[in-house]
Design a protein around this motif. Structure first.
Motif, PDB file in Angstrom:
ATOM      1  N   LYS A 155      47.124  35.381  42.948  1.00 26.39           N
ATOM      2  CA  LYS A 155      47.675  35.020  41.645  1.00 26.39           C
ATOM      3  C   LYS A 155      47.307  36.023  40.565  1.00 26.39           C
ATOM      4  N   THR A 156      46.101  36.589  40.663  1.00 23.82           N
ATOM      5  CA  THR A 156      45.631  37.547  39.654  1.00 23.82           C
ATOM      6  C   THR A 156      44.791  38.623  40.335  1.00 23.82           C
ATOM      7  N   ALA A 157      44.264  39.536  39.501  1.00 23.79           N
ATOM      8  CA  ALA A 157      43.408  40.605  40.015  1.00 23.79           C
ATOM      9  C   ALA A 157      42.041  40.109  40.457  1.00 23.79           C
ATOM     10  N   VAL A 158      41.772  38.809  40.331  1.00 24.53           N
ATOM     11  CA  VAL A 158      40.494  38.256  40.810  1.00 24.53           C
ATOM     12  C   VAL A 158      40.357  38.445  42.318  1.00 24.53           C
ATOM     13  N   SER A 159      41.485  38.575  43.027  1.00 23.45           N
ATOM     14  CA  SER A 159      41.408  38.835  44.472  1.00 23.45           C
ATOM     15  C   SER A 159      40.666  40.133  44.751  1.00 23.45           C
ATOM     16  N   ASN A 160      40.776  41.124  43.849  1.00 22.64           N
ATOM     17  CA  ASN A 160      40.001  42.362  44.000  1.00 22.64           C
ATOM     18  C   ASN A 160      38.513  42.108  43.807  1.00 22.64           C
ATOM     19  N   VAL A 161      38.188  41.196  42.896  1.00 26.56           N
ATOM     20  CA  VAL A 161      36.775  40.853  42.679  1.00 26.56           C
ATOM     21  C   VAL A 161      36.200  40.184  43.926  1.00 26.56           C
ATOM     22  N   VAL A 162      36.970  39.267  44.516  1.00 25.08           N
ATOM     23  CA  VAL A 162      36.519  38.594  45.741  1.00 25.08           C
ATOM     24  C   VAL A 162      36.317  39.612  46.853  1.00 25.08           C
ATOM     25  N   MET A 163      37.255  40.551  46.982  1.00 27.96           N
ATOM     26  CA  MET A 163      37.108  41.592  47.998  1.00 27.96           C
ATOM     27  C   MET A 163      35.845  42.406  47.759  1.00 27.96           C
ATOM     28  N   SER A 164      35.574  42.759  46.502  1.00 24.21           N
ATOM     29  CA  SER A 164      34.366  43.535  46.176  1.00 24.21           C
ATOM     30  C   SER A 164      33.108  42.770  46.544  1.00 24.21           C
ATOM     31  N   VAL A 165      33.093  41.469  46.271  1.00 21.77           N
ATOM     32  CA  VAL A 165      31.919  40.651  46.617  1.00 21.77           C
ATOM     33  C   VAL A 165      31.719  40.637  48.132  1.00 21.77           C
ATOM     34  N   ALA A 166      32.826  40.529  48.886  1.00 24.50           N
ATOM     35  CA  ALA A 166      32.729  40.548  50.344  1.00 24.50           C
ATOM     36  C   ALA A 166      32.183  41.885  50.842  1.00 24.50           C
ATOM     37  N   VAL A 167      32.658  42.977  50.244  1.00 21.66           N
ATOM     38  CA  VAL A 167      32.153  44.299  50.622  1.00 21.66           C
ATOM     39  C   VAL A 167      30.688  44.437  50.221  1.00 21.66           C
ATOM     40  N   MET A 168      30.312  43.879  49.064  1.00 19.37           N
ATOM     41  CA  MET A 168      28.915  43.913  48.622  1.00 19.37           C
ATOM     42  C   MET A 168      28.003  43.205  49.633  1.00 19.37           C
ATOM     43  N   ILE A 169      28.441  42.034  50.107  1.00 16.13           N
ATOM     44  CA  ILE A 169      27.650  41.311  51.116  1.00 16.13           C
ATOM     45  C   ILE A 169      27.524  42.139  52.388  1.00 16.13           C
ATOM     46  N   THR A 170      28.613  42.804  52.759  1.00 16.16           N
ATOM     47  CA  THR A 170      28.581  43.670  53.940  1.00 16.16           C
ATOM     48  C   THR A 170      27.578  44.804  53.755  1.00 16.16           C
ATOM     49  N   LEU A 171      27.590  45.436  52.572  1.00 14.47           N
ATOM     50  CA  LEU A 171      26.667  46.548  52.301  1.00 14.47           C
ATOM     51  C   LEU A 171      25.215  46.080  52.306  1.00 14.47           C
ATOM     52  N   LEU A 172      24.964  44.879  51.837  1.00 10.12           N
ATOM     53  CA  LEU A 172      23.585  44.391  51.730  1.00 10.12           C
ATOM     54  C   LEU A 172      23.029  43.889  53.053  1.00 10.12           C
ATOM     55  N   PHE A 173      23.890  43.291  53.886  1.00 10.80           N
ATOM     56  CA  PHE A 173      23.358  42.598  55.060  1.00 10.80           C
ATOM     57  C   PHE A 173      23.992  42.977  56.395  1.00 10.80           C
ATOM     58  N   LEU A 174      25.225  43.485  56.402  1.00 11.50           N
ATOM     59  CA  LEU A 174      25.951  43.576  57.666  1.00 11.50           C
ATOM     60  C   LEU A 174      26.167  44.995  58.185  1.00 11.50           C
ATOM     61  N   THR A 175      25.763  46.001  57.460  1.00 11.93           N
ATOM     62  CA  THR A 175      26.041  47.373  57.910  1.00 11.93           C
ATOM     63  C   THR A 175      25.425  47.718  59.268  1.00 11.93           C
ATOM     64  N   PRO A 176      24.246  47.174  59.648  1.00  8.76           N
ATOM     65  CA  PRO A 176      23.713  47.505  60.980  1.00  8.76           C
ATOM     66  C   PRO A 176      24.638  47.074  62.112  1.00  8.76           C
ATOM     67  N   LEU A 177      25.503  46.087  61.854  1.00 12.91           N
ATOM     68  CA  LEU A 177      26.396  45.606  62.905  1.00 12.91           C
ATOM     69  C   LEU A 177      27.467  46.624  63.274  1.00 12.91           C
TER      70      LEU A 177
END
Length: 661
Positions: free
Chosen positions: A397-419
């Motif tokens: 609906k809005t550009a907030v979908s980009n914010v959600v994507m960024s948060v998901a990438v942030m979680i990946t950078l903080l916790f999931l990169t070893p995978l």
């Protein structure tokens, strides 16, 4: 006598009721200049919303102009958030594997692809005007970056300097994009026509697919050139180093990706299948390599990815030394390509949802996010079509979908990169190939051939230039052909003979309307373009040749000799001093031949120039008419009132054939 007398009476009635053409009042120079500048650079009149507003309201409107999020955020609802949450998670599943893949395509560390999917989308969410654009790295810009920087610095031998130049090129790209938006110079991007983009994107996609044969075949040494011949030579000169394990794994995943895309196209509600397949491929590939120890049998893996958010990179930018011009040139080229793709994609999806995006505001948003990105270890980003299409189909609906994507990438950078340690590079190559095949739009090329052969030539030239030369050569060739076409349109404007549609006052091209009839003694020509220095000489010669051909035809048919030449100036929106001189020369040439020059429907700008140069008096104010019908009616009246064949038109100026309106 009845019909002939009635026709003569009608002609005389037309002449006596002809409307007088008036010269518009000349405005002061500064007022005229201000108007022209406004129409050129501010056609959307962005300052209109500030008129009559209080100072406090103007501040709010200014903030909303540069930060569109402030405009729609107060009306944001939980229903919108649920839709944006689903869309953001969906595009994150595509952004993570694509980010890693495109970073490898740019010869950059894979972690930079994830960094570039974290910060820039946040900036765009605040400053972008598109509701559907999903920001991230793109394959074509990644390839351009690798191609242009790779000529100066080897990514394998000096990775540190290469990364620094990539950040610097991204900064210059962002600065260039922002300046285009601030200075309202977005029309420069319009020189990349639709045909140019189709050919260029298709060629770049072909080159990208060929480059991925390195990963599919498990080759360690590969050419840095992007042309077809160099790539094929590099592949077939290393047949002894092909790894069947890597090729088998790559072909299986490529088939899996293409199959899911085919299924997704069957129905829009199945969009999530192709959207989630790249991440699923990464997961399956990583598990397969881990269980089979395939990295010990020639299957290369990503390796270690460090945890943590984007480190600052402002101090890594290189603004001096021998590499400054390389970074600047690379930044401008990839900046233009990113703008053309991002703005085109944004406008396409805005059309589907019936809202408007401001191209200049988009350029400012792209420029800002790339400059900020260059300070935070990101390389060039824009709005890729594939990711934006997934965002659109997911119901954002809005550009907030980009914010959600960024948060998901942030979680990946903080916790999931070893995978991602065991993710095989061949899977990344398969992901890139499957995404690039969608950019080879052969149906669009066929459509161009059926509609416009010149546009097809532009498209094919761009494609061949990219595939057999380089990405830069293909882009330059396509743009040069497009500019050459524009210059030809200006320098060689179309002229055509007009005839009368029976039982009407309408005059149309005789080659288009076979029923149109010529008028005895009167020759009507239409000029279909502004008259400038670049085409004035051509028009003078072309008008003279038209008249010669008409007189030769009249001699063969023994029809009435030519007496009047009417120029339809309706399409002549402007004229310069060379054009004015051309009309004076045409007038003198016709006088020598015993013919009278008549103008019909000249625009206001043309009349101003003719009046200020006194050319209007040379032609005769009484020989300038509002329409072609009135001009021909006046000529017919004069033919019937003067002695046939006398050619004496010198005293016509004193004959009052018009009434004032």
């Amino acid at each position: 006598m009845g019909s002939g007398g009635e026709q003569e009476q009608q002609q005389q009635h037309v002449v006596e009721c002809a409307h007088r053409v008036t010269v518009p009042e000349s405005k002061p120079f500064m007022e005229s200049l201000k108007k022209n500048v406004k129409e050129t650079f501010f056609p959307d009149d962005p300052l209109r919303q500030f008129k009559g507003q209080k100072p406090s309201r103007r501040v709010v409107l200014a903030l909303q102009y540069f930060f569109p999020m402030l405009e729609w955020l107060p009306r944001y609802t939980f229903t919108y958030f649920k839709a944006d949450l689903v869309a953001g998670i969906t595009i994150a599943s595509l952004a993570i594997p694509q980010g890693i893949s495109y970073a490898k395509l740019a010869n950059l560390p894979p972690i930079l692809g994830l960094y570039s999917s974290f910060v820039p989308p946040l900036v765009y969410a605040m400053m972008g005007s598109s509701k559907d654009l999903a920001v991230g790295t793109v394959a074509v810009a990644s390839l351009l970056l690798a191609s242009m920087l790779g000529k100066e610095v080897s990514a394998t031998e000096n990775m540190t300097l290469y990364v620094q130049l990539a950040f610097t090129a991204t900064f210059f790209a962002g600065l260039f994009q922002a300046c285009l938006g601030i200075l309202r110079l977005g029309f420069i991007v319009d020189f990349l026509s639709h045909a140019t983009i189709v050919g260029f994107m298709g060629g770049a996609a072909t080159v990208v697919c060929l480059q991925q044969l390195k990963g599919i075949l498990g080759l360690t040494h590969f050419t840095t050139s992007t042309d077809l011949v160099s790539v094929m030579r590099s592949i077939f000169s290393q047949t002894h180093q092909w790894r069947w394990e890597s090729a088998l794994l790559g072909c299986c995943f490529l088939f899996f990706l293409l199959l899911t895309r085919f299924l997704s196209k069957k129905s829009p509600k199945f969009f999530w299948i192709s959207a989630g397949t790249p991440l699923m491929s990464v997961i399956l590939g990583s598990i397969l390599v881990y269980l089979t120890k395939a990295e010990n049998h020639g299957v290369e893996v990503i390796g270690h990815l460090k945890r943590g958010l984007n480190p600052p990179s402002l101090t890594k930018l290189v603004f001096s030394g021998a590499y400054l011009m390389t970074s600047l040139k690379t930044g401008i080229v990839i900046g233009i390509i990113a703008l053309a793709e991002g703005v085109a994609v944004g406008r396409s999806f805005a059309m589907f949802k019936n809202y408007h995006i401001d191209g200049n505001k988009e350029m400012i948003a792209f420029g800002t996010m790339n400059m900020v990105g260059s300070f935070t270890s990101c390389y060039l980003t824009t709005g890729p079509f594939s990711r934006s299409a997934v965002n659109f189909n997911a119901g954002c609906k809005t550009a907030v979908s980009n914010v959600v994507m960024s948060v998901a990438v942030m979680i990946t950078l903080l916790f999931l990169t070893p995978l991602f340690h065991y993710t095989p590079l061949v899977v990344l190559s398969s992901i890139i190939i499957s995404a690039m095949l969608g950019l080879i739009d052969y149906q669009a090329a066929i459509h161009l051939w059926s509609v416009d052969k010149v546009d097809f030539l532009v498209c094919i030239s761009a494609y061949i230039g990219v595939v057999f030369g380089s990405v830069e050569i293909g882009l330059v060739v396509a743009v040069m052909i497009s500019i050459l076409r524009v210059l030809l349109f200006v320098a060689r404007p179309r002229t055509s003979v007009l005839g009368n549609i029976p039982n009407s006052m309408i005059y149309r091209r005789m080659d288009q309307y076979p029923v149109a009839q010529s008028i005895p003694g009167v020759f009507v020509l239409q000029i279909d373009a502004p008259i400038y220095f670049a085409n004035s000489s051509y028009l003078r010669e072309r008008i003279s040749r038209w008249i010669d051909e008409e007189e030769d035809k009249l001699k063969l048919t023994a029809e009435a000799s030519l007496q009047y030449v009417v120029l339809d100036m309706g399409a002549v929106t402007s004229i310069d001093t060379s054009g004015v001189s051309m009309l004076e020369e045409v007038k003198k040439n016709l006088d020598r031949r015993g013919l009278k020059l008549v103008l019909a429907n000249p625009g206001s700008e043309v009349l101003k120039k003719l009046d200020s140069s006194k050319t209007i008096d040379i032609i005769g104010r009484e020989w300038i008419y509002l329409t072609v019908g009135e001009a021909v009616g006046a000529c017919n009246f004069m033919l019937h009132t003067c002695k046939p064949g006398s050619g004496d038109t010198n005293n016509d100026a004193n004959h009052d054939i018009k009434c004032e309106v």
